[in-house]
Design a protein around this motif. Structure first.
Motif, short mmCIF file in Angstrom:
data_model
loop_
_atom_site.label_atom_id
_atom_site.label_comp_id
_atom_site.label_asym_id
_atom_site.label_seq_id
_atom_site.Cartn_x
_atom_site.Cartn_y
_atom_site.Cartn_z
N GLU A 43 11.95 9.18 99.94
CA GLU A 43 11.78 9.24 101.39
C GLU A 43 11.17 10.58 101.80
O GLU A 43 10.28 10.64 102.64
N ARG A 44 11.63 11.64 101.18
CA ARG A 44 11.08 12.98 101.45
C ARG A 44 9.59 12.99 101.15
O ARG A 44 8.79 13.48 101.95
N GLN A 45 9.21 12.43 100.02
CA GLN A 45 7.80 12.39 99.63
C GLN A 45 6.98 11.51 100.56
O GLN A 45 5.87 11.86 100.95
N ARG A 46 7.54 10.37 100.96
CA ARG A 46 6.82 9.44 101.84
C ARG A 46 6.54 10.11 103.19
O ARG A 46 5.42 10.05 103.70
N VAL A 47 7.55 10.76 103.76
CA VAL A 47 7.35 11.41 105.07
C VAL A 47 6.38 12.59 104.94
O VAL A 47 5.51 12.77 105.78
N ALA A 48 6.50 13.36 103.85
CA ALA A 48 5.57 14.47 103.63
C ALA A 48 4.13 13.95 103.54
O ALA A 48 3.20 14.56 104.08
N GLN A 49 3.95 12.81 102.89
CA GLN A 49 2.62 12.20 102.78
C GLN A 49 2.11 11.75 104.15
O GLN A 49 0.94 11.95 104.49
N LEU A 50 2.98 11.18 104.96
CA LEU A 50 2.60 10.74 106.30
C LEU A 50 2.19 11.94 107.16
O LEU A 50 1.23 11.86 107.92
N ILE A 51 2.93 13.03 107.02
CA ILE A 51 2.60 14.24 107.77
C ILE A 51 1.21 14.74 107.37
O ILE A 51 0.38 15.06 108.21
N ALA A 52 0.95 14.78 106.08
CA ALA A 52 -0.32 15.30 105.56
C ALA A 52 -1.51 14.45 105.97
O ALA A 52 -2.63 14.97 106.10
N THR A 53 -1.29 13.17 106.21
CA THR A 53 -2.41 12.27 106.52
C THR A 53 -2.49 11.88 107.99
O THR A 53 -3.40 11.15 108.38
N ASN A 54 -1.55 12.34 108.83
CA ASN A 54 -1.55 11.97 110.24
C ASN A 54 -2.68 12.71 110.95
O ASN A 54 -2.74 13.94 110.93
N ASP A 55 -3.55 11.97 111.62
CA ASP A 55 -4.71 12.56 112.31
C ASP A 55 -4.32 13.62 113.33
O ASP A 55 -4.98 14.64 113.46
N VAL A 56 -3.27 13.37 114.08
CA VAL A 56 -2.85 14.29 115.15
C VAL A 56 -2.40 15.63 114.58
O VAL A 56 -2.63 16.68 115.17
N LEU A 57 -1.77 15.59 113.41
CA LEU A 57 -1.24 16.82 112.82
C LEU A 57 -2.29 17.59 112.04
O LEU A 57 -2.01 18.67 111.53
#
Length: 151
Positions: A52-66
């Motif tokens: 879960e930690r890795q999945r959320v970190a991946q989402l953060i890294a690929t989120n356009d807004v961030l």
């Protein structure tokens, strides 16, 4: 429409709204509050497993807004918030909610932080009750009515 489909559609709409506001979401308060929100949602059930930690970190890294912020800085802030929550969940939650509350001064940023929480929570197709409760709690910290986000 099935709940699953409504959830995916809602998360997709939130992401579209966030991308439209991307240029307005560049403050340090938004960055800090967003990473605290991601950690709060990831640890909503009181635990954070490595996947879960890795999945959320991946989402953060690929989120356009961030993308307005350096990915390594975002990850470090996310991890610091998760560490607070895993060390002592009740005490850590207080600190994480204080980080989230930093975005309270700017209503557009506050709403965007909540939307990021919903996008992260719904990314696996299941925005569970613990995740919803965490985002609802963040709404209160930000002075926003949870019903505005169907919470």
């Amino acid at each position: 429409m099935a709940l699953w489909d409504r959830l995916k559609e809602s998360a997709s709409q939130m992401q579209t709204q966030l991308v439209a506001k991307k240029n307005d979401l560049k403050s340090g308060a938004f960055r800090d509050a967003s990473m605290a929100m991601c950690a709060l949602v990831a640890a909503a059930d009181g635990t954070v497993d490595p996947s879960e930690r890795q999945r959320v970190a991946q989402l953060i890294a690929t989120n356009d807004v961030l993308q307005n912020f350096p990915a390594d800085d975002l990850r470090r802030r996310f991890e610091e918030n998760l560490d607070k929550l895993t060390a002592d969940f009740a005490f850590g939650r207080v600190g994480v909610l204080q980080e989230i509350a930093k975005a309270k001064k700017k209503p557009a940023e506050a709403r965007a932080v909540v939307q990021i929480g919903i996008v992260i929570g719904g990314a696996d197709g299941h925005f569970d009750k613990d995740e919803q409760a965490a985002v609802r709690e963040a709404c209160y910290a930000l002075g926003l009515p949870p019903h505005e986000f169907d919470l």
